[in-house]
Scaffold this motif. Structure first.
Motif, PDB file in Angstrom:
ATOM      1  N   ILE A 185       0.862  -1.193   0.000  1.00 30.83           N
ATOM      2  CA  ILE A 185       0.000   0.000   0.000  1.00 30.83           C
ATOM      3  C   ILE A 185       0.897   1.241   0.000  1.00 30.83           C
ATOM      4  N   ALA A 186       0.583   2.167  -0.880  1.00 36.42           N
ATOM      5  CA  ALA A 186       1.303   3.462  -0.949  1.00 36.42           C
ATOM      6  C   ALA A 186       0.337   4.604  -0.650  1.00 36.42           C
ATOM      7  N   SER A 187       0.914   5.759  -0.315  1.00 35.68           N
ATOM      8  CA  SER A 187       0.077   6.935   0.027  1.00 35.68           C
ATOM      9  C   SER A 187       0.483   8.144  -0.803  1.00 35.68           C
ATOM     10  N   LYS A 188      -0.486   8.679  -1.496  1.00 39.31           N
ATOM     11  CA  LYS A 188      -0.272   9.924  -2.245  1.00 39.31           C
ATOM     12  C   LYS A 188      -0.264  11.115  -1.289  1.00 39.31           C
ATOM     13  N   THR A 189      -1.138  11.089  -0.264  1.00 41.60           N
ATOM     14  CA  THR A 189      -1.258  12.202   0.692  1.00 41.60           C
ATOM     15  C   THR A 189       0.038  12.397   1.459  1.00 41.60           C
ATOM     16  N   ARG A 190       0.634  11.290   1.916  1.00 42.11           N
ATOM     17  CA  ARG A 190       1.882  11.397   2.671  1.00 42.11           C
ATOM     18  C   ARG A 190       3.021  11.901   1.773  1.00 42.11           C
ATOM     19  N   ALA A 191       2.971  11.496   0.517  1.00 43.40           N
ATOM     20  CA  ALA A 191       3.993  11.978  -0.417  1.00 43.40           C
ATOM     21  C   ALA A 191       3.870  13.490  -0.602  1.00 43.40           C
ATOM     22  N   GLU A 192       2.638  13.970  -0.729  1.00 41.55           N
ATOM     23  CA  GLU A 192       2.423  15.428  -0.868  1.00 41.55           C
ATOM     24  C   GLU A 192       2.880  16.146   0.392  1.00 41.55           C
ATOM     25  N   ARG A 193       2.583  15.517   1.543  1.00 43.24           N
ATOM     26  CA  ARG A 193       2.964  16.146   2.805  1.00 43.24           C
ATOM     27  C   ARG A 193       4.478  16.227   2.930  1.00 43.24           C
ATOM     28  N   MET A 194       5.160  15.202   2.478  1.00 48.04           N
ATOM     29  CA  MET A 194       6.623  15.240   2.522  1.00 48.04           C
ATOM     30  C   MET A 194       7.164  16.387   1.662  1.00 48.04           C
ATOM     31  N   GLY A 195       6.531  16.612   0.495  1.00 50.63           N
ATOM     32  CA  GLY A 195       6.956  17.718  -0.369  1.00 50.63           C
ATOM     33  C   GLY A 195       6.693  19.058   0.280  1.00 50.63           C
ATOM     34  N   ILE A 196       5.556  19.153   0.983  1.00 49.78           N
ATOM     35  CA  ILE A 196       5.226  20.404   1.661  1.00 49.78           C
ATOM     36  C   ILE A 196       6.185  20.660   2.810  1.00 49.78           C
ATOM     37  N   PHE A 197       6.537  19.566   3.554  1.00 49.83           N
ATOM     38  CA  PHE A 197       7.495  19.745   4.649  1.00 49.83           C
ATOM     39  C   PHE A 197       8.853  20.194   4.115  1.00 49.83           C
ATOM     40  N   GLY A 221      -7.851  32.741  17.278  1.00 46.87           N
ATOM     41  CA  GLY A 221      -7.012  32.535  16.105  1.00 46.87           C
ATOM     42  C   GLY A 221      -7.737  31.759  15.040  1.00 46.87           C
ATOM     43  N   PHE A 222      -6.974  31.231  14.064  1.00 49.47           N
ATOM     44  CA  PHE A 222      -7.555  30.508  12.944  1.00 49.47           C
ATOM     45  C   PHE A 222      -6.691  29.293  12.620  1.00 49.47           C
ATOM     46  N   MET A 223      -7.350  28.220  12.123  1.00 54.48           N
ATOM     47  CA  MET A 223      -6.635  27.077  11.573  1.00 54.48           C
ATOM     48  C   MET A 223      -6.448  27.317  10.082  1.00 54.48           C
ATOM     49  N   VAL A 224      -5.218  27.093   9.618  1.00 55.45           N
ATOM     50  CA  VAL A 224      -4.863  27.348   8.225  1.00 55.45           C
ATOM     51  C   VAL A 224      -4.407  26.046   7.574  1.00 55.45           C
ATOM     52  N   ASP A 225      -4.966  25.744   6.418  1.00 57.09           N
ATOM     53  CA  ASP A 225      -4.576  24.556   5.660  1.00 57.09           C
ATOM     54  C   ASP A 225      -3.431  24.928   4.719  1.00 57.09           C
ATOM     55  N   LEU A 226      -2.252  24.321   4.977  1.00 57.52           N
ATOM     56  CA  LEU A 226      -1.081  24.588   4.144  1.00 57.52           C
ATOM     57  C   LEU A 226      -0.997  23.629   2.963  1.00 57.52           C
ATOM     58  N   GLY A 227      -1.973  22.714   2.870  1.00 55.35           N
ATOM     59  CA  GLY A 227      -1.963  21.721   1.798  1.00 55.35           C
ATOM     60  C   GLY A 227      -1.435  20.391   2.299  1.00 55.35           C
ATOM     61  N   GLY A 228      -1.796  19.307   1.618  1.00 52.58           N
ATOM     62  CA  GLY A 228      -1.313  17.990   2.014  1.00 52.58           C
ATOM     63  C   GLY A 228      -1.779  17.605   3.395  1.00 52.58           C
ATOM     64  N   ASP A 229      -2.947  18.086   3.772  1.00 55.52           N
ATOM     65  CA  ASP A 229      -3.519  17.774   5.079  1.00 55.52           C
ATOM     66  C   ASP A 229      -2.658  18.283   6.247  1.00 55.52           C
ATOM     67  N   ILE A 230      -1.840  19.314   5.973  1.00 55.99           N
ATOM     68  CA  ILE A 230      -1.008  19.912   7.024  1.00 55.99           C
ATOM     69  C   ILE A 230      -1.684  21.188   7.511  1.00 55.99           C
TER      70      ILE A 230
END
Length: 594
Positions: free
Chosen positions: A82-94, A123-132
């Motif tokens: 099993i692979a994850s596209k979301t985690r891959a995007e999150r790694m790029g965002i990090f 305050g506010f919650m901000v979505d930085l993308g990739g579920d971060i």
């Protein structure tokens, strides 16, 4: 760092998110979609290896042949990794976040929800993308305060990272704006000059101005530079986000000030106005707004004329033009002046009416008695209106001979019909001065004629004051006796010398008709009366003999030696004076013989 104070709030907000820090994940691996079913997406990873990716990680189902980066999770499904596209995007965002922290670069994020504690926005919650997710404290969402903070939910902004602790990220838009604004202004001033045409969007709206976002900086546009036509309020004319092409009209690097105008891009309706209109022309216009001192009449779009309150009527004193004219009313006016440089035109409404002041001097000669109606009452005078519409002023000092401080509002009421006399008229200045007291003789003048200096008068003590007493005289007149003239002997206090209500006699020292003053002296009268008695005695003594009489006469003469009865006092008869002098000489001669 300010954001540390909001750490607990951020952590509580993050409890809802089970975000895993993917910095320890394996490397990114590229794959190609080979098939898609109802639950998973099959990827070929090269060679004969395949992986599956949950379909739920895709916003939209991919197509066969699409290339996708994924990361292996270590789990399997039916023996297939099993692979994850979301985690891959999150790694790029990090990776982007690390780069942003290292190089102080901005990151983009979308405001998702407000964090509230005790009904107060924190305050506010901000979505930085990739579920971060990241947290922005309320004070860091902007450089200005929002009246409705909920309005920014869903908006996308640039932020700077204030702090990152594991998966906890705190960001600030305010710091980003403060850091970038100087750079943006510096670039704008470098790229532009006055008269350049630029494009912007409406960012802030006030009654008299709007703020445009032009290339990331704020440009100020005053309502007077928006249109050649008069506007009273920007609100309702423009909307937030409206695009606008404007011209730069001023730049100030020292204040980071940029002023722009929109009307400068439109034809100037005042160009060539002198060829269309002339002084004396009668034109039609519409009342578009009011000023304190008059009304503004639109002659044509972009050309406005000023109608001063003094030019509305010949006879009515208009202080508030709104009580005489209505906004939107169509009026016919006459042009009085044109100033193309100042873009100003003055007009008159009354010049098209008959001027009752033209022949007013013949109808209102000085000394003529008139009957009019009180039209208004002010502190300094009363305005009286006559049948032809002309108004005259009855000043306070012309109401009563004796009471110059008369309370006009107590004595007159609007609508009262009164008799007056004309004191003066200036038709050119539209001034008519009236009087009431002049209808009768001045009682003070009459008094001065009847009672010249040194005349004896009788009155009643009206009040006893520190420096003298006020005496009530005939015809409601009042006289004053100074303490130095109150008694034949010098007194330090007025108390006990005379009483209120006591009838006293005194002589006139002077009467000032202009100032309305009567000065009296009781002392002069008392001394004059004593002198008179003494003269009577001396006249009688001249017929007597004997040492005793002569001695008493000498003593009395010594007592009044130096007493001078001048012009201010009632003089003794001349004949009595001669007899007195002769008797005195004879007495002295007799004493010498003895």
């Amino acid at each position: 760092m300010e954001a540390n104070t909001h750490g607990d709030i951020f952590l509580q907000a993050m409890e809802k998110e089970s975000v895993k820090d993917t910095e320890s994940e394996g490397p990114l691996r590229p794959g190609v979609v080979i098939s898609v079913d109802s639950n998973v997406v099959f990827l070929e990873m090269g060679g004969k290896s395949e992986v599956v990716v949950p379909l739920e990680e895709f916003e939209k189902a991919p197509a066969v042949g699409d290339k996708i980066d994924v990361v292996l999770t270590g789990d399997r499904r039916d023996g297939v990794p099993i692979a994850s596209k979301t985690r891959a995007e999150r790694m790029g965002i990090f990776d982007n976040l690390r780069d942003a922290i290292k190089n102080e670069l901005p990151v983009k994020g979308t405001v998702k929800e407000m964090v509230v504690r005790d009904n107060i926005p924190k305050g506010f919650m901000v979505d930085l993308g990739g579920d971060i997710k990241a947290f922005v404290p309320y004070s860091h969402i902007d450089t200005k305060r929002y009246d409705k903070p909920e309005d920014i939910i869903g908006q996308k902004f640039d932020f700077v990272i204030l702090e990152k602790r594991g998966a906890s990220i705190t960001v600030s838009r305010r710091v980003y704006l403060q850091k970038t604004v100087k750079k943006l202004y510096a670039k704008f001033f470098e790229d532009h000059q006055v008269n350049d045409i630029v494009n912007g969007t409406v960012e802030e709206i006030d009654q008299n101005f709007i703020i445009l976002n032009v290339e990331g900086i704020k440009a100020f546009l005053h309502i007077s530079d928006f249109s050649w036509k008069y506007l009273s309020d920007f609100r309702g004319v423009v909307k937030y986000g409206d695009p606008m092409e404007v011209q730069i009209i001023s730049l100030d690097k020292t204040k980071d000030s940029v002023k722009v105008g929109k009307k400068q891009l439109l034809p100037n309706p005042w160009d060539g106005v002198e060829n269309k209109y002339s002084i004396g022309d009668v034109v039609n216009g519409k009342v578009v707004h009011f000023r304190k001192e008059g009304a503004v009449v639109e002659v044509e779009e972009g050309i406005e004329a000023f109608l001063h309150v003094s030019e509305i009527s010949w006879t009515q004193r208009i202080r508030d033009p709104k009580k005489f004219l209505k906004k939107g009313a169509l009026v016919e006016v006459k042009i009085k002046s044109i100033d193309t440089e100042r873009r100003r035109m003055d007009v008159s409404l009354r010049d098209l009416q008959e001027n009752p002041w033209h022949d007013a001097e013949g109808r209102y000669p000085r000394g003529k008695k008139l009957h009019g109606t009180v039209s208004s009452i002010l502190d300094f005078g009363v305005f009286v209106k006559f049948e032809d519409g002309i108004e005259g002023i009855l000043r306070k000092e012309d109401v009563d001979w004796l009471d110059s401080g008369v309370e006009l509002k107590d004595r007159f009421k609007k609508g009262d019909e009164i008799d007056v006399v004309v004191l003066s008229i200036e038709p050119g200045r539209e001034r008519l001065r009236l009087g009431i007291k002049q209808l009768s003789d001045n009682p003070l003048q009459t008094f001065a004629m009847n009672y010249p200096k040194n005349s004896v008068v009788e009155g009643t003590v009206k009040s006893v004051q520190e420096h003298g007493v006020v005496v009530a005289l005939e015809n409601n007149l009042e006289g004053f006796i100074h303490i130095s003239n109150l008694d034949k002997n010098d007194v330090e206090k007025t108390d006990g010398v005379v009483k209120e209500g006591e009838k006293i006699r005194a002589v006139i020292r002077y009467v000032d008709v202009v100032k309305g003053k009567i000065e009296l002296s009781r002392k002069d009268l008392m001394q004059a009366e004593e002198q008179k008695e003494f003269q009577k005695y001396m006249a009688t003594d001249s017929h007597t003999t004997g040492a005793f009489s002569t001695t008493m006469g000498s003593l009395l003469a010594d007592q009044f030696k130096g007493l001078k009865i001048g012009e201010e006092k009632k003089a003794a008869p001349a004949e009595t004076k001669k007899k007195s002098a002769k008797a005195s000489k004879e007495t002295e001669k007799k004493n010498e013989q003895e």
